[in-house]
Write an enzyme that holds these catalytic residues in place. Structure first.
Site, PDB file in Angstrom:
ATOM      1  CB  CYS A  79      28.564  28.515  37.784  1.00  0.00           C
ATOM      2  SG  CYS A  79      28.831  27.600  39.297  1.00  0.00           S
ATOM      3  CG  HIS A 167      33.497  29.479  36.821  1.00  0.00           C
ATOM      4  ND1 HIS A 167      32.641  30.537  37.010  1.00  0.00           N
ATOM      5  CD2 HIS A 167      33.199  28.582  37.787  1.00  0.00           C
ATOM      6  CE1 HIS A 167      31.872  30.314  38.049  1.00  0.00           C
ATOM      7  NE2 HIS A 167      32.183  29.129  38.543  1.00  0.00           N
ATOM      8  CD  GLU A 169      33.786  32.829  34.475  1.00  0.00           C
ATOM      9  OE1 GLU A 169      33.463  32.108  33.517  1.00  0.00           O
ATOM     10  OE2 GLU A 169      33.242  32.766  35.592  1.00  0.00           O
ATOM     11  CB  SER A 221      45.980  62.348  39.780  1.00  0.00           C
ATOM     12  OG  SER A 221      46.057  61.240  38.891  1.00  0.00           O
ATOM     13  CB  SER A 226      43.313  62.146  35.837  1.00  0.00           C
ATOM     14  OG  SER A 226      44.691  62.117  36.106  1.00  0.00           O
TER      15      SER A 226
END
Ligand code: XMP
Length: 509
Positions: A79, A167, A169, A221, A226
């Site tokens: 683009c 696009h 994607e 957490s 984590s």
């Protein structure tokens, strides 16, 4: 270091999607703001220039010195990226005469061109642009068109430089992934060996090398990030990793104990710290959501700091930071406003004087999950919904008391366990309950009641940036509502939140 593709971000809303698609091909890639690109190294096999909300016709449009890439290694402009390359090669970029947004079909495909290999004629592609490439010089060859866009895809004749107006994607471009594969595999020559196993092997070796025999602390957490970070570091240094799991009194019902048990079962060296009272004391009387977040963040740091200081001679702090937290967003149209101060980024203050290790900082959330599954982490941890750091504090509107937390924990538990029981849990991106400060009249038996209203929220989403409310079956909602009102003292009315994000947000505070 794995071979990689560089993605230069000119501010498109789709830049992260390009990265996701390239990585789905088992090729590592990195996003860098167009004005902060690292020097090329041997690992870089190709460059993708993203789209942008800007126009190359604007006097101060974002640009780079293209000569450092073009002709040196394969380049794909998407683009705006395509318009920029065309513009700098003497092409003419003009405003589109008709609105080019949405689906279009490719025609006049040069199927012998390597970028277009195996794409089918009439392939659907997604357009989203205000400018179009109208004229191109002789050294640029058109390799695909659509009904309204003649230069839908092009190649510079003497080099591996390509531009596409659409696009690839976004999933609406049905063969977009094939086109990206053509670029990264066939044109750039990437070998597609960036897999979870490979990532684990490299990362564990890297952690061993950087951390050596030093001690590392990490705050767990109960969340995916984590936990996966902890397991990776545990693989690398074993008992030298000291994990701290703080009960802030704002977790889900029974969560502290059950997650702590899972962590111990996983072999982690983890200490559970009951700090409920410190958090409740700091939150007493605070109703403002941002002040709640600040108070929780502050107490967490204090508690963590106290605990970390008990680990003698600790040198490193590990964090579960992931890629979206560190990608520097390009601000081509001025800084975006802070809507909520999510506290995941930034983490702990400098005064801890620890060096930081962040083994997940190159991964997207779904990649973290893949790595977690490859490490055989309990599905109960890997598959869980996101849960905000400040926990139930931002789902209790108004001030926080232990009693309100207790009420909300019971409501939330009924909602979540029913989602699990009925197999709906995995279809929902995130769910939870909100305790409102509203009281309403009800009747139970022959008694008039005047109790709290709770709201249920369940959303579908891919990344939390946008979300839609989940169309949960009426029967399910009826059963949950019934169970809540019958079992939870203090609640006599249940409502369901049917707002999407935007304009609402996922959390109420
Ligand atoms: P919103 O409410 O902004 O939430 O639509 C998007 C995602 O972020 C989570 N969230 C937070 N996470 N600290 C966190 O760690 C916070 O203060 C916070 N606020 C919202 C929210 O649960 C959702 O997943």
């Amino acid at each position: 270091m794995p071979e990689k593709i560089l993605i230069l971000d000119f501010g498109s809303q789709y830049t992260q999607l390009i990265a996701r698609r390239v990585r789905e091909l088992n090729v590592y890639c990195e996003i860098h703001p167009y004005n902060h690109v690292p020097d090329l190294t041997d690992e870089v096999k190709g460059v993708i220039l993203s789209g942008s909300p800007c126009s190359v016709r604007d006097q101060n449009h974002p640009t780079i010195d293209l000569s450092q890439y073009l002709g040196q290694l394969p380049v794909l402009g998407v683009c705006y990226g395509a318009q920029l390359i065309a513009h700098e090669h003497g092409g003419e970029v003009t405003p589109s005469t008709i609105r080019e947004y949405g689906r279009a079909r490719l025609s006049e495909l040069h199927s012998t061109n390597r970028l277009m290999k195996e794409l089918t004629p009439d392939s659907v592609v997604w357009m989203s642009h205000g400018d179009t490439i109208k004229e191109i010089p002789d050294n640029i060859e058109v390799i695909a068109s659509t009904d309204s866009v003649r230069v839908a895809a092009y190649k510079l004749r003497d080099q591996e430089t390509y531009g596409i107006q659409f696009h690839p994607e976004v999933t609406h471009s049905t063969e977009g992934k094939r086109l990206l594969r053509n670029f990264v595999v066939h044109i750039c020559g990437c070998v597609q060996d960036w897999t979870p196993d490979q990532f684990i092997e490299n990362t564990v070796a890297e952690i061993r090398e950087t951390v050596g025999n030093d001690k590392v602390v990490l705050g767990l957490s109960g969340g995916v990030d984590s936990s996966v970070a902890a397991m990776l570091i545990h693989e690398a240094i074993g008992k030298n990793l000291y994990c701290i799991f703080v009960d802030n009194g704002l977790l889900r019902k029974d969560e502290f104990q059950s997650v702590l048990d899972s962590y111990k079962h996983m072999g982690l060296n983890v200490k559970g710290v009951d700090a409920k009272d410190r958090f409740y004391a700091a939150l007493a009387g605070i109703s403002d959501p941002e002040l709640k977040r600040k108070a929780i963040g502050r107490v967490f740091i204090e508690v963590f700091d106290d605990e970390a200081h008990q680990v003698e001679d600790v040198k490193w702090l590990a964090q579960g930071t992931i890629y979206p937290d560190v990608i520097e967003s390009v601000s081509v149209k001025g800084p975006s406003a802070t809507i909520k101060s999510h506290h995941n980024v930034g983490g702990l203050p400098d005064f801890m004087k620890l060096k930081v290790v962040e083994p997940l900082k190159t991964l997207f959330k779904d990649e973290v999950r893949l790595v977690g599954r490859t490490l055989k982490i309990d599905e109960n941890i890997i598959g869980r919904h996101p849960f905000p750091g400040p926990g139930l504090a931002i789902r209790i509107l108004g001030d926080i008391t232990a009693e309100k937390v207790h009420i909300l924990q019971q409501v939330d538990h009924i909602f979540i366990s029913n989602l699990k029981k009925t197999g709906l849990y995995d279809e929902v991106w995130q769910a939870g309950a909100i305790l409102t400060p509203v009281q309403s009249v009800g009747v139970m038996g022959d008694e008039r009641t005047y109790e709290n209203v709770v709201a249920l929220r369940a959303v579908t989403s891919v990344d939390g940036m946008t979300a839609d409310w989940c169309r949960l079956p009426y029967e399910f909602l009826a059963d949950v509502s019934n169970e809540i009102i019958n079992k939870v003292k203090g609640v006599n009315r249940v409502v369901y939140d049917i707002s999407s994000k935007p304009p609402a947000t996922i959390e109420w505070e």
